[in-house]
Design a protein around this motif. Structure first.
Motif, PDB file in Angstrom:
ATOM      1  N   ARG A   1       0.832  -1.193   0.000  1.00  0.00           N
ATOM      2  CA  ARG A   1       0.000   0.000   0.000  1.00  0.00           C
ATOM      3  C   ARG A   1       0.873   1.251   0.000  1.00  0.00           C
ATOM      4  NH1 ARG A   1      -3.111  -1.193   5.319  1.00  0.00           N
ATOM      5  NH2 ARG A   1      -3.832   0.964   4.991  1.00  0.00           N
TER       6      ARG A   1
ATOM      7  N   GLY B   1      -2.394   5.016   1.506  1.00  0.00           N
ATOM      8  CA  GLY B   1      -2.727   3.712   2.061  1.00  0.00           C
ATOM      9  C   GLY B   1      -3.414   2.762   1.110  1.00  0.00           C
TER      10      GLY B   1
ATOM     11  N   SER C   1      -3.674   0.136  -2.099  1.00  0.00           N
ATOM     12  CA  SER C   1      -2.888  -0.812  -2.882  1.00  0.00           C
ATOM     13  C   SER C   1      -3.190  -0.595  -4.357  1.00  0.00           C
ATOM     14  CB  SER C   1      -3.215  -2.247  -2.463  1.00  0.00           C
ATOM     15  OG  SER C   1      -4.599  -2.503  -2.629  1.00  0.00           O
TER      16      SER C   1
ATOM     17  N   ILE D   1       1.026  -0.261   7.074  1.00  0.00           N
ATOM     18  CA  ILE D   1       1.323  -0.050   5.653  1.00  0.00           C
ATOM     19  C   ILE D   1       2.716  -0.572   5.322  1.00  0.00           C
ATOM     20  CG2 ILE D   1       1.798   1.728   3.912  1.00  0.00           C
ATOM     21  CD1 ILE D   1      -0.465   3.383   5.173  1.00  0.00           C
TER      22      ILE D   1
ATOM     23  N   THR E   1       3.033  -4.235   4.642  1.00  0.00           N
ATOM     24  CA  THR E   1       2.572  -4.724   3.328  1.00  0.00           C
ATOM     25  C   THR E   1       3.694  -4.689   2.296  1.00  0.00           C
ATOM     26  OG1 THR E   1       1.805  -2.551   2.514  1.00  0.00           O
ATOM     27  CG2 THR E   1       0.238  -3.865   3.813  1.00  0.00           C
TER      28      THR E   1
END
Length: 653
Positions: A492, A497, A499, A574, A577
């Motif tokens: 993300r 934030g 994706s 975040i 990810t």
């Protein structure tokens, strides 16, 4: 199977005019500019060699659609001459020289050429008699180009610089029209009559001029004439060897001319260029017909994976399907071993793709490329510059075309994904690409159909974790693959934030940037080879990259939190990810971050490929300061048994 000889310039140009010598239709339009033409004429006037011509006898097994040189039809129309006969010879090499000499020396019409900016123009060419006979070799300055009106005008000062619009003005200006070189004595009669009535201050050097013009009349062009007994591959190979000065020719252009010479059952001529590029013009009230290139591009985003698909790449799946079908038929007929025809997609083998086979497979291949595009998009390979290997699309398109009519279920797609990531991350298509494609397609089809083992490109995949240390350049297939894998993993953006999603990606694309900024790393004395590695890079938006700047992670993370109202916990989520340990980043601990993320990326690779990533016994602490990634813009990619295949390989289905 050839002969070499010489031909006088005038008889050669006459053959061009009569249509006895024409061009094969694959030859591109004449594109020389005025300076090149003047230089060529100066060489001929000096008697210097200008290179040999290459011709091919017609009537053999290699048939190309012929066309006349630029300027021939216009001149014949001006002389009220009838239609042209079929040629005896095709000019394979020497088009630009021949066209220039024909238009400048034989045609009564102005020469069609380009100016230095590439803008089309028409000029008549003259010999400056005074400069030409002043002594020494003839130079380009001796050849004068004037507009088709035969008047040179200075638009700024609004005055005429040169006017040779009548023979008398030509005589007075001491300019000899080069298109009278083979009609010299008639011109000379007018010249002498003019100067008899208008005595010159000094004698006109008629004998010197006569000797110079005689040199052109005696000029002989060397040529090589290929026999009609030569096969198409021999002819094309010879052409490519000798055509070093012109634009590179590919199989598509050659096939265009071959297909045009092979009439369809309805006696229409098949235009491969129009099939690919579309129809530039259409009758009034009719829409222009899109070619396959534009149709494929229209199926996705303008910057999508099919944006740069080449004509020859489109034809490769048709050749693969055709040769696979030939091999299947040969096997059914009891052929064995070397008797079986090879499965191929090599560019030189495209010349063996029959017209009917191309027509039979083209629609399926087109649909195959659409499915291949959708397939890689689902794995977040969204832009053409991000394809690990563009030839992977050829393999996928062929597979989807071969499977057309069959249900491509998720287990089948899972196998294709494994193959895709194995090829990209093991960088299997970095060499012998066409050979590997021809091997992969039948092995993939057998594997997908549960009648064969995994393809060798999957079975032999070998990836070492230390390769992540040396992935620094955007042109590397594995570098692009890691970018796509992180997007697929759901990384993300640091600020918004979000994706990457196919529906919104192109509006605000996530590109790959440094995590520990370059400037900060340099201040800390970290080797460039280390901080430029893919381990220290991740996909983020341009706004997030600007927010990072050149500061330490602890600084820019705090700045992002304060400016965009994010809590530390939200930003940490975040970061995870991206397979980044937030603790190491907030502590500005590059080495701990690097080692942890390298392990995490290795696990990501293992998930995608289904293969264990090999880890060295010890991790190198410092990498050489070499192979620094200074590229933030896209680059180009670096460039025997019979398997059970689908029943739908025939072009007729």
């Amino acid at each position: 199977m050839f002969l070499s000889d010489k031909i006088l310039l005038k008889p050669f140009l006459d053959k061009l005019h009569s249509g006895s010598i024409q061009l094969p239709d694959f030859q591109r339009s004449w594109v020389w500019d005025e300076d090149n033409i003047r230089s060529l004429l100066a060489s001929v006037l000096n008697g210097y060699p200008v290179g040999a011509l290459l011709t091919l006898e017609t009537g053999g097994q290699v048939e190309f659609q012929p066309r006349v040189l630029e300027g021939v039809e216009r001149e014949r129309l001006a002389q009220h001459q009838g239609p042209l006969p079929k040629p005896d010879l095709l000019l394979l090499d020497g088009q630009q020289r021949s066209t220039s000499l024909y238009q400048a020396l034989l045609s009564t019409q102005p020469v069609l050429c380009n100016d230095r900016r590439g803008k089309p123009q028409e000029k008549f060419l003259y010999l400056d008699i005074g400069k030409a006979l002043a002594g020494g070799p003839i130079t380009e300055a001796c050849v004068v180009a004037v507009p088709a009106s035969r008047v040179m005008y200075d638009a700024i000062y609004r005055k005429t610089l040169l006017d040779v619009s009548t023979p008398e003005k030509e005589y007075e200006s001491h300019l000899f029209p080069l298109n009278q070189v083979f009609n010299f004595f008639n011109w000379l009669g007018g010249w002498q009559a003019f100067w008899k009535q208008h005595p010159a201050p000094q004698d006109v050097p008629v004998q010197e001029l006569l000797a110079l013009i005689g040199r052109v009349n005696q000029y002989a062009m060397p040529y090589i004439q290929l026999s009609k007994d030569n096969g198409r591959r021999a002819v094309c190979t010879i052409f490519e060897k000798v055509n070093t000065g012109g634009k590179k020719l590919d199989a598509f252009e050659l096939l265009t001319a071959m297909y045009a010479a092979e009439p369809l059952p309805n006696k229409e001529v098949f235009d491969l260029r129009k099939d690919w590029y579309g129809q530039n013009t259409a009758p009034v009230g009719s829409a222009k017909k899109l070619g396959r290139q534009a149709t494929l591009r229209a199926t996705g985003h303008a910057d999508g994976v099919l944006k740069a698909l080449a004509s020859t790449e489109f034809m490769q799946p048709a050749l693969l399907l055709h040769t696979m079908n030939l091999r299947k038929l040969a096997d059914a007929a009891g052929k064995k071993g070397k008797e079986l025809p090879a499965i191929t997609c090599k560019n030189e083998d495209l010349l063996d793709l029959p017209l009917q086979a191309y027509i039979g497979y083209a629609d399926r291949v087109q649909r195959g490329f659409v499915e291949a595009s959708k397939f890689v998009n689902q794995d977040m390979v969204l832009r053409h510059k991000e394809l690990p290997y563009p030839p992977q699309l050829v393999t996928l398109a062929t597979v989807f075309a071969a499977l057309e009519g069959s249900t491509v279920a998720e287990p089948t797609k899972a196998k294709l994904r494994q193959w895709f990531w194995c090829v990209a991350l093991d960088e299997a298509y970095s060499s012998s690409t066409e050979t590997k494609i021809a091997r992969d397609v039948p092995e993939l089809l057998a594997w997908l159909g549960e009648s064969g083992p995994a393809p060798r490109t999957v079975d032999e995949t070998l990836i070492q974790a230390d390769r992540l240390d040396t992935l620094r350049s955007r042109v590397a297939a594995a570098y692009k693959a890691m970018h796509a894998l992180l997007l697929r993993h759901g990384c993300r953006d640091f600020i918004n934030g979000q994706s990457a999603h196919l529906s919104s990606f192109y509006a605000d694309p996530m590109d790959i940037h440094h995590i520990f900024p370059k400037r900060w790393c340099e201040k800390q004395g970290i080797a460039a080879g280390r901080f430029n590695a893919i381990v220290n890079k991740t996909p983020i938006s341009a706004s997030s990259n600007r927010a990072i700047g050149g500061d330490a992670p602890s600084v820019y993370l705090k700045r992002i939190e304060e400016k965009h109202k994010l809590t530390a916990a939200q930003l940490d989520e975040i970061l995870r990810t991206h397979l980044i340990d937030p603790v190491h980043l907030r502590n500005d601990d590059f080495e701990a971050f690097y080692q942890a993320r390298k392990v995490a990326l290795s696990t990501l690779i293992e998930t995608a490929t289904g293969k264990l990533v090999l880890v060295s016994p010890t991790l190198k602490d410092v990498l050489p300061n070499t192979d620094i990634d200074t590229q933030e813009d896209e680059g180009e990619y670096e460039n025997d048994s019979v398997l059970e295949l689908p029943e739908t390989l025939s072009a007729s289905t």
